[in-house]
Design an enzyme around this catalytic site. Sequence first.
Site, PDB file in Angstrom:
ATOM      1  N   HIS A  77       0.844  -1.208   0.000  1.00 61.18           N
ATOM      2  CA  HIS A  77       0.000   0.000   0.000  1.00 61.18           C
ATOM      3  C   HIS A  77       0.871   1.247   0.000  1.00 61.18           C
ATOM      4  O   HIS A  77       1.480   1.610   1.002  1.00 61.18           O
ATOM      5  CB  HIS A  77      -0.906   0.012   1.235  1.00 61.18           C
ATOM      6  CG  HIS A  77      -1.906   1.132   1.227  1.00 61.18           C
ATOM      7  ND1 HIS A  77      -3.276   0.936   1.199  1.00 61.18           N
ATOM      8  CD2 HIS A  77      -1.739   2.480   1.233  1.00 61.18           C
ATOM      9  CE1 HIS A  77      -3.892   2.091   1.193  1.00 61.18           C
ATOM     10  NE2 HIS A  77      -2.975   3.061   1.214  1.00 61.18           N
TER      11      HIS A  77
ATOM     12  N   HIS B  23       1.288   5.271  -2.360  1.00 68.18           N
ATOM     13  CA  HIS B  23       0.697   6.174  -3.364  1.00 68.18           C
ATOM     14  C   HIS B  23       1.840   6.726  -4.217  1.00 68.18           C
ATOM     15  O   HIS B  23       2.426   7.757  -3.894  1.00 68.18           O
ATOM     16  CB  HIS B  23      -0.069   7.305  -2.671  1.00 68.18           C
ATOM     17  CG  HIS B  23      -1.244   6.825  -1.877  1.00 68.18           C
ATOM     18  ND1 HIS B  23      -2.555   7.015  -2.277  1.00 68.18           N
ATOM     19  CD2 HIS B  23      -1.320   6.127  -0.714  1.00 68.18           C
ATOM     20  CE1 HIS B  23      -3.380   6.472  -1.384  1.00 68.18           C
ATOM     21  NE2 HIS B  23      -2.642   5.918  -0.421  1.00 68.18           N
TER      22      HIS B  23
ATOM     23  N   GLN C   4      -9.579   9.399  -4.657  1.00 68.06           N
ATOM     24  CA  GLN C   4      -9.149  10.185  -3.489  1.00 68.06           C
ATOM     25  C   GLN C   4     -10.218  11.169  -3.001  1.00 68.06           C
ATOM     26  O   GLN C   4     -10.413  11.352  -1.802  1.00 68.06           O
ATOM     27  CB  GLN C   4      -7.877  10.967  -3.846  1.00 68.06           C
ATOM     28  CG  GLN C   4      -7.411  11.981  -2.826  1.00 68.06           C
ATOM     29  CD  GLN C   4      -6.707  11.348  -1.637  1.00 68.06           C
ATOM     30  OE1 GLN C   4      -5.618  10.819  -1.762  1.00 68.06           O
ATOM     31  NE2 GLN C   4      -7.337  11.390  -0.482  1.00 68.06           N
TER      32      GLN C   4
ATOM     33  N   HIS D 159      -9.714   1.912   0.543  1.00 70.12           N
ATOM     34  CA  HIS D 159      -9.413   2.730   1.727  1.00 70.12           C
ATOM     35  C   HIS D 159     -10.700   2.737   2.552  1.00 70.12           C
ATOM     36  O   HIS D 159     -11.722   3.277   2.107  1.00 70.12           O
ATOM     37  CB  HIS D 159      -9.075   4.163   1.330  1.00 70.12           C
ATOM     38  CG  HIS D 159      -7.658   4.369   0.895  1.00 70.12           C
ATOM     39  ND1 HIS D 159      -7.136   3.780  -0.224  1.00 70.12           N
ATOM     40  CD2 HIS D 159      -6.659   5.116   1.451  1.00 70.12           C
ATOM     41  CE1 HIS D 159      -5.862   4.151  -0.347  1.00 70.12           C
ATOM     42  NE2 HIS D 159      -5.548   4.960   0.650  1.00 70.12           N
TER      43      HIS D 159
ATOM     44  N   GLU E 273     -10.861   5.189   7.319  1.00 71.55           N
ATOM     45  CA  GLU E 273      -9.610   5.838   7.751  1.00 71.55           C
ATOM     46  C   GLU E 273      -9.983   7.128   8.481  1.00 71.55           C
ATOM     47  O   GLU E 273      -9.877   8.231   7.947  1.00 71.55           O
ATOM     48  CB  GLU E 273      -8.688   6.137   6.567  1.00 71.55           C
ATOM     49  CG  GLU E 273      -7.323   6.646   7.042  1.00 71.55           C
ATOM     50  CD  GLU E 273      -6.397   7.076   5.913  1.00 71.55           C
ATOM     51  OE1 GLU E 273      -6.823   7.056   4.743  1.00 71.55           O
ATOM     52  OE2 GLU E 273      -5.241   7.427   6.204  1.00 71.55           O
TER      53      GLU E 273
ATOM     54  N   ASP F 111       2.541   3.565   2.579  1.00 69.04           N
ATOM     55  CA  ASP F 111       1.496   4.560   2.323  1.00 69.04           C
ATOM     56  C   ASP F 111       2.060   5.817   1.664  1.00 69.04           C
ATOM     57  O   ASP F 111       1.684   6.152   0.549  1.00 69.04           O
ATOM     58  CB  ASP F 111       0.753   4.914   3.624  1.00 69.04           C
ATOM     59  CG  ASP F 111      -0.634   5.495   3.367  1.00 69.04           C
ATOM     60  OD1 ASP F 111      -1.124   5.380   2.221  1.00 69.04           O
ATOM     61  OD2 ASP F 111      -1.227   6.059   4.298  1.00 69.04           O
TER      62      ASP F 111
HETATM   63 FE   FE2 Z   1      -3.493   5.154   1.588  1.00 75.96          FE
END
Ligand code: FE2
Length: 436
Positions: A65, A67, A160, A218, A221, A317
């Site tokens: 995981h 980005h 996102q 996701h 979170e 991440d």
């Molecule tokens: Fe993430």
Amino acid sequence: MWDWSHSQESGPLLIKNVHVSAADGLVDVLMDDGLIAKIGPSLTSVNHVIDAEGALMVPALVDPHVHMDAVLTEGFPEPNRSGTLLEGIERWSQRKAYLTEEDIISRAEEGIRWHIGHGVLKIRSHVDVCDPNLTALKALIKVREKIRPWVTLQLVAFPQDGVYCFPDGPELMEEAMRLGADVVGGIPHYEWTREDGIRNVELAFSLAEKYGKPIDIHCDETDDEHSRFLETVANLTRLYQMAGKVTASHTTAMGSYNDAYAFKLIRILSKAGVNIVANPLDNVVLQGRFDTYPKRRGMTRVKELMTAGVTVAAGHDSIMDPWYPLGTASQLFVASMLAHVGQLTGVEELHWAFDSITGAGAKVMELPAYGISEGSRADVALFDVPTTTDAIRLIPRPHFVIANGMLVAKTPVATTEVWWEQEPKAVSYLRPESNL
Ligand code: FE2
């Protein structure tokens, strides 16, 4: 200067004098045609030989995981002064205006070099698809194809800014899958209403069915104990019969649920076969920001999930992006943070922490032939430490990294001498032999 002549040549490669587990003696490992062909003592030499001098060989580390479209964007056009999640989203929106294909490719390739240097050859990257031009996805598809011989890069279509609260959100998700995303993403807790959050999860499952792809959402979170989309993910995993193919990432709200609800949730996650990815670096600094004291740790219930048999992996991440200005792509640092925040310091639990960046990550990414055995893929890292727990404690870079049977990275082993007596003494940072 290191002789790189055999790094890009095909042909058998013999790694001499390695430990493949802390308990076993030294062996040689012969690699051929991208696979581990033979493991045994004193194997016959071939043209290309590396003497590992007793290093520990582990399968290539996994970052399940990250980005990659955002790596190395920290500070431009403005830094995140508060360090919060919300300001991070604001800064990323500003940065998105400057995204070009060249910018994304050069940052992603540099980030992948950092990963390789740390022995990480298996990467699952979420890619922001809230962009009418899908610039980041198109750029990262080019990177994925370029590095395919050495690194497995899976791309997740990640909304996102939400799906139903973003213009043409569902159409952009579908277009991302048509273009060649490997995994369907989602972000239900970011929608404006609970109902749209449920639709966000439902869309992921319908796209997964239509395109025959796995899911990585996701999910929850947030520190909001009322954010409960994970139960919907578990239920749809059961109904769509997708055990093992669905991952929920972050799931930090689980740290705030009451114990009775968490107990029920962990049970249905285990029964449904949902994987969890924790991201301890970002979440330990981003969550709990509305708390005074006691301050929550901002991580999902790692130990309880592992104890229930749920596959739990750990991701980096962010690497120097608007949400997290630190990071080097070291998955050992991630495992160390997981052990600290999740209190995984029992002897067996430290093995779980190492598994979160190796075997469990490989299960999340459904990697074939992963491991150190004859017939496995010749993707390995060699660390100058006796055990995986020492690797988590010392967080070294690997001495050698082998991808597809070829040498792709080398780091000289660091040595330290301390001198206050007559003669300097070398410091190993290893436990004394009397403690072994
Ligand atoms: Fe993430």
